[in-house]
Design a protein around this motif. Structure first.
Motif, PDB file in Angstrom:
ATOM      1  N   PRO A  51       1.919  -8.206   1.898  1.00 56.78           N
ATOM      2  CA  PRO A  51       2.356  -6.823   1.686  1.00 56.78           C
ATOM      3  C   PRO A  51       3.177  -6.629   0.409  1.00 56.78           C
ATOM      4  O   PRO A  51       3.297  -5.508  -0.073  1.00 56.78           O
ATOM      5  CB  PRO A  51       3.212  -6.538   2.930  1.00 56.78           C
ATOM      6  CG  PRO A  51       3.691  -7.891   3.383  1.00 56.78           C
ATOM      7  CD  PRO A  51       2.574  -8.835   3.070  1.00 56.78           C
ATOM      8  N   ASN A  52       3.753  -7.711  -0.116  1.00 56.99           N
ATOM      9  CA  ASN A  52       4.609  -7.578  -1.295  1.00 56.99           C
ATOM     10  C   ASN A  52       3.876  -7.861  -2.607  1.00 56.99           C
ATOM     11  O   ASN A  52       4.507  -7.940  -3.665  1.00 56.99           O
ATOM     12  CB  ASN A  52       5.801  -8.534  -1.181  1.00 56.99           C
ATOM     13  CG  ASN A  52       6.675  -8.234   0.016  1.00 56.99           C
ATOM     14  OD1 ASN A  52       7.288  -7.182   0.101  1.00 56.99           O
ATOM     15  ND2 ASN A  52       6.714  -9.148   0.971  1.00 56.99           N
ATOM     16  N   SER A  53       2.566  -8.041  -2.548  1.00 62.94           N
ATOM     17  CA  SER A  53       1.820  -8.381  -3.758  1.00 62.94           C
ATOM     18  C   SER A  53       1.660  -7.165  -4.663  1.00 62.94           C
ATOM     19  O   SER A  53       1.686  -6.016  -4.212  1.00 62.94           O
ATOM     20  CB  SER A  53       0.436  -8.938  -3.389  1.00 62.94           C
ATOM     21  OG  SER A  53      -0.342  -7.949  -2.759  1.00 62.94           O
ATOM     22  N   LEU A  54       1.480  -7.427  -5.954  1.00 69.54           N
ATOM     23  CA  LEU A  54       1.234  -6.356  -6.917  1.00 69.54           C
ATOM     24  C   LEU A  54      -0.063  -5.640  -6.581  1.00 69.54           C
ATOM     25  O   LEU A  54      -0.175  -4.412  -6.718  1.00 69.54           O
ATOM     26  CB  LEU A  54       1.164  -6.947  -8.330  1.00 69.54           C
ATOM     27  CG  LEU A  54       0.844  -5.984  -9.478  1.00 69.54           C
ATOM     28  CD1 LEU A  54       1.962  -4.955  -9.638  1.00 69.54           C
ATOM     29  CD2 LEU A  54       0.642  -6.755 -10.775  1.00 69.54           C
ATOM     30  N   THR A  55      -1.062  -6.382  -6.127  1.00 71.22           N
ATOM     31  CA  THR A  55      -2.366  -5.816  -5.784  1.00 71.22           C
ATOM     32  C   THR A  55      -2.252  -4.733  -4.724  1.00 71.22           C
ATOM     33  O   THR A  55      -2.946  -3.710  -4.777  1.00 71.22           O
ATOM     34  CB  THR A  55      -3.302  -6.926  -5.274  1.00 71.22           C
ATOM     35  OG1 THR A  55      -3.432  -7.927  -6.280  1.00 71.22           O
ATOM     36  CG2 THR A  55      -4.664  -6.377  -4.906  1.00 71.22           C
ATOM     37  N   ASN A  56      -1.353  -4.924  -3.755  1.00 73.25           N
ATOM     38  CA  ASN A  56      -1.253  -4.002  -2.626  1.00 73.25           C
ATOM     39  C   ASN A  56      -0.276  -2.856  -2.861  1.00 73.25           C
ATOM     40  O   ASN A  56      -0.191  -1.949  -2.036  1.00 73.25           O
ATOM     41  CB  ASN A  56      -0.827  -4.757  -1.365  1.00 73.25           C
ATOM     42  CG  ASN A  56      -1.940  -5.624  -0.807  1.00 73.25           C
ATOM     43  OD1 ASN A  56      -3.113  -5.321  -0.987  1.00 73.25           O
ATOM     44  ND2 ASN A  56      -1.584  -6.715  -0.155  1.00 73.25           N
TER      45      ASN A  56
END
Length: 511
Positions: free
Chosen positions: A127-132
């Motif tokens: 949930p903390n990824s740049l993608t999301n």
């Protein structure tokens, strides 16, 4: 005997009736499935939704996509056009090809569309990824991550990248047997991510263990989001849990060992950038960010590295022209790279090398495209793109069908030279790293890695195909050989002569 014949006929009749019933049930359920998605069209828009098939209930056309590879997109594009509907990885999807169509999608970020990858990808990357991330959170994260790939950061990475590549090529050249290039390229890019980008001090045993777990993670990033025993999604989530535990341990050790020291890798910059913006990253954010960095540096770069070696094998004239450029710029002398000759400003200004990498990424773009979710209904090619649906814009097919490129199936680096304008006639005909506000942040690092690999291949190795023919290329989930690309590498001395081991010399003397 009569009764036996009667029983046989009765059994066959029953079997046929069952089969007919099953066929009717499948046909009816499939029609209901098609109608279910047809009903989602925006009634306020008079335009029809795109043509296409939604496949079978729940699974859609996922298995067709996996099995057909590049033929999936091309066959449906020929049948339905540049904009068509399908159902992949548990979600309704509209696939889009063509520069003008893609321009509208990429420039419509935040008002027409927003980024949203398949559920399996979102859950596995975290949930903390740049993608999301979206909106202001995404803009903030991009500012933080942008520092990881600045000119200053690339200057720091390059010497380490060169050492990792040189060590790998020495290992390949010392192997008595041909190597499987794609498998070894994966190990190379994983090692680069762990040791160069993250600065982790792991033993070879720990590195090999993490690599095996990460492979299982990547294999299931694009899987059906069905959380049941033995499913790809379940295997991917278990691999993620194992990776996060190992990454937490490595991050903790790094935080303790780097206190008061200079910051020399991407993880250091990530930690410091968070502090500078008054928002120190939590361990969960560091874990997700670290995992995403490895993911970004691993699969696509391994794919492009494999394609690079294959094309240099197929086109020795390109390799020789590349060597000539390196000699003329004082980078190659007596067959080897001059010490200290590789600097970012030097590598990035070699015109023919740049053409080679551009052509590689045109013909063998590692990823097929990018996902977006429709925020409000809009028009493409005379069709409505309904709110709530997903859109996948196609990079590879846009390259293949772009009218600005001549002889699209031919590997021709000169098409990007100054005398030709094929890459200058239209902004969205060529987009190996995507475009718009979500273009790939790591594109300069990826190109720097590929250019360094090409330079080292031109200087310290002779290599040849170890099989009769080249394997076919598969496009899913990234471009890769359909079977093993076996290549034999030979070490070279400073005059480009093959290095012969003592054992080989003795064997040669007895012949």
């Amino acid at each position: 005997m009569l009764f036996d014949s009667f029983d046989l006929v009765s059994a066959l009749t029953t079997l046929v009736a069952c089969l007919v019933s099953v066929a009717l049930l499948v046909a009816v359920s499939q029609q209901l499935w098609q109608l279910r998605w047809a009903a989602t069209r925006d009634k306020s828009c008079k335009l029809p939704i795109p043509k296409g098939s939604m496949g079978f209930p729940l699974v859609g056309e996922t298995f067709h996509w996996i099995l057909q590879g590049s033929n999936f997109q091309s066959s449906r594009r020929e049948k339905y056009g540049n904009v068509f509907k399908t159902h992949l990885l548990g979600r309704p999807l509209i696939r889009v090809t063509g520069a003008e169509n893609i321009r509208k999608i990429l420039m419509g970020e935040h008002h027409l569309v927003s980024a949203e990858w398949p559920r399996s990808t979102r859950m596995l990357l975290g949930p903390n990824s740049l993608t999301n991330s979206i909106g202001d959170i995404h803009r903030h994260k991009r500012k933080v991550f942008a520092k990881l790939f600045s000119q200053e950061a690339l200057d720091t990475y390059l010497p380490k990248i060169q050492l990792v590549i040189q060590d790998t090529l020495r290992v390949w050249s010392s192997s008595p047997d041909p190597i499987n290039v794609y498998c070894e390229a994966q190990k190379l890019t994983f090692r680069m991510a762990i040791r160069v980008l993250l600065g982790f001090r792991l033993s070879d045993e720990e590195l090999n263990f993490l690599f095996r777990v990460f492979q299982q993670f990547v294999e299931n990033v694009f899987s059906l989001p069905v959380d049941i025993p033995f499913s790809g999604y379940r295997r991917g989530m278990r691999a993620r849990e194992t990776l996060l535990k190992s990454l937490e341990k490595a991050i903790q050790e790094k935080l303790q060992n780097t206190q008061g020291k200079d910051y020399t890798d991407a993880l250091d910059v990530l930690i410091e950038s968070g502090k500078e913006h008054g928002n120190e990253l939590t361990m969960q954010e560091l874990q997700d960010g670290t995992l995403e960095l490895i993911f970004a540096a691993y699969a696509t770069t391994a794919s492009a590295s494999t394609s690079l070696i294959m094309q240099l094998l197929k086109h020795p004239n390109v390799l020789e022209k590349l060597r000539e450029e390196l000699r003329s710029h004082g980078i190659l002398h007596n067959g080897c790279v001059c010490e200290g000759a590789l600097r970012v400003d030097t590598v990035t200004t070699l015109p023919y090398l740049d053409c080679v990498i551009k052509e590689l990424l045109r013909l063998y773009s590692p990823i097929s495209g990018g996902y977006r979710t429709v925020q409000q209904t809009f028009e493409l090619d005379g069709f409505q793109i309904p709110k709530g649906w997903s859109v996948l814009y196609s990079i590879r097919d846009t390259h293949d069908t772009a009218p600005v490129f001549k002889d699209v199936d031919v590997f021709d680096p000169d098409r990007f030279g100054q005398d030709r304008t094929e890459d200058k006639d239209g902004r969205f005909h060529y987009l190996p790293f995507g475009g718009g506000v979500r273009n790939c942040l790591g594109k300069q690092l990826a190109k720097l890695f590929l250019k360094t690999l090409a330079i080292e291949l031109a200087s310290m190795s002779r290599f040849e195909l170890a099989t009769r023919t080249f394997p076919k290329v598969m496009p899913v989930p990234v471009v890769h050989p359909s079977s093993e690309l076996k290549v034999r590498f030979y070490g070279l001395d400073s005059n480009q002569n093959e290095i012969v081991t003592e054992t080989e010399a003795m064997l040669g003397a007895t012949v």
